[in-house]
Design an enzyme around this catalytic site. Structure first.
Site, PDB file in Angstrom:
ATOM      1  CB  SER A  11      -0.926  -0.004   1.223  1.00  0.00           C
ATOM      2  OG  SER A  11      -1.639   1.209   1.325  1.00  0.00           O
TER       3      SER A  11
ATOM      4  N   GLY B 122       2.012   5.812  -0.698  1.00  0.00           N
ATOM      5  CA  GLY B 122       2.860   6.524   0.244  1.00  0.00           C
ATOM      6  C   GLY B 122       2.380   6.322   1.675  1.00  0.00           C
TER       7      GLY B 122
ATOM      8  CD  GLN C  66      -1.975   8.346  11.681  1.00  0.00           C
ATOM      9  OE1 GLN C  66      -1.863   7.134  11.696  1.00  0.00           O
ATOM     10  NE2 GLN C  66      -2.783   9.000  12.487  1.00  0.00           N
TER      11      GLN C  66
ATOM     12  CD  GLU D 238       9.013  -1.084  16.376  1.00  0.00           C
ATOM     13  OE1 GLU D 238       9.740  -2.072  16.166  1.00  0.00           O
ATOM     14  OE2 GLU D 238       8.798  -0.637  17.513  1.00  0.00           O
ATOM     15  NE  ARG D 239       0.440  -3.300  10.630  1.00  0.00           N
ATOM     16  CZ  ARG D 239      -0.436  -2.708   9.814  1.00  0.00           C
ATOM     17  NH1 ARG D 239      -0.689  -1.408   9.956  1.00  0.00           N
ATOM     18  NH2 ARG D 239      -1.056  -3.394   8.881  1.00  0.00           N
TER      19      ARG D 239
END
Length: 291
Positions: free
Chosen positions: A64, A69, A72, A92-93
């Site tokens: 995605s 991009g 958030q 972190e994800r």
């Protein structure tokens, strides 16, 4: 004054983090900048509550990100004496997926935060988004209580959950590592695991639950018929009999000159209640206890 260091709170940070362009924002805590930060300048937070990241979910997010991009920005704080300039507070994800997608930089909101405030935000974000498994959640509560000196009531106010909920989750810490691993990888639910906290053979029963696909209700019935751990708070008998308790009350009452009530709870804990009738008696009691 609040014990927590969040300032205007997580809501303000969430509002700020919706802004993706390279702009500066001004909050009650000071200047906050959202800009593109090279991934090589960013390091993971050692106190990040979430330890498990699904490879398939990261791959999906990376795909995605390649297409759309990072929608958030992540939240960072500047650090010193580290091999990197910034430490992740939240996101972190997205950071991991961006690395997987081959990005060189990522939009980030940089905020001046204490280590305690960073822990609070990371915990709130993960709990609110239900990102944590029950063992990670238990470890996170234990970690923030130990490092920030928080009590159970403090954590309850911080995350907006009841003390009994937190106490139940933290009880999982007493389970063997083998059972914790079953919860982490989804083979055993937290509801099943909480029933096993009091038994002598939790690993054996946990495997039986998995092998036979036993329900939570049936697990509870199994537990009631199983041996209890000697250290189980719920099943530890009181250790002071009635006559001994009355003798303790009498001896303390004679020594202090006030009425005394001994209340013992299961597990050996309890309290002594001293009752005074007048201010004069209170003053005398304080004087005796002070000596």
């Amino acid at each position: 004054m609040s014990k927590f260091g969040l300032g205007r709170g997580l809501t303000d940070l969430q509002q700020e983090m919706k802004n993706i362009p390279d702009i500066s924002a001004l909050t009650g805590a000071g200047r906050v900048v959202v800009k593109q930060i090279p991934l090589v300048q960013i390091g993971a937070n050692p106190d990040q509550p979430r330890k498990t990241f699904s490879d398939s979910e990261l791959a999906e997010l990376a795909a995605s990100i390649k297409e759309k991009g990072v929608l958030q920005p992540i939240l960072l704080r500047a650090v010193q004496n580290r091999p990197y300039m910034y430490e992740i507070v939240a996101g972190e994800r997205r950071y991991r997926a961006s690395k997987l997608a081959g990005l060189a930089e990522i939009p980030a909101l940089i905020k001046t935060l204490t280590p305690e405030s960073a822990m609070e935000i990371a915990l709130i974000e993960n709990v609110q988004r239900e990102n944590l498994n029950a063992i990670e959640e238990s470890d996170a509560y234990k970690n923030i209580m130990e490092k920030c000196g928080y009590e159970l009531a403090d954590v309850a106010r911080l995350i907006g959950k009841s003390e009994s909920y937190i106490r139940n989750i933290m009880s999982l810490d007493s389970l063997p590592d083998a059972v914790k691993d079953m919860v982490k990888d989804g083979r055993l639910t937290a509801s099943h695991a909480r029933r096993l906290v009091v038994v002598e053979n939790p690993t054996e029963l946990a495997q039986k639950i998995i092998d036979e696909n036993i329900s939570v209700a049936e697990t509870e019935r199994m537990v009631k018929g199983s041996g209890r751990r000697a250290t189980s708070r719920a099943y530890t008998a009181k250790t002071i009999d009635e006559s001994a308790a009355r003798d303790i009350e009498r001896r303390i009452s004679d020594a202090l000159g006030v009425a005394v009530k001994l209340q013992e709870r299961r597990g050996g804990a309890g309290q002594l209640i001293l009752s005074f009738a007048t201010r004069t008696q209170l003053s005398e009691l304080v004087e005796k206890l002070s000596k």
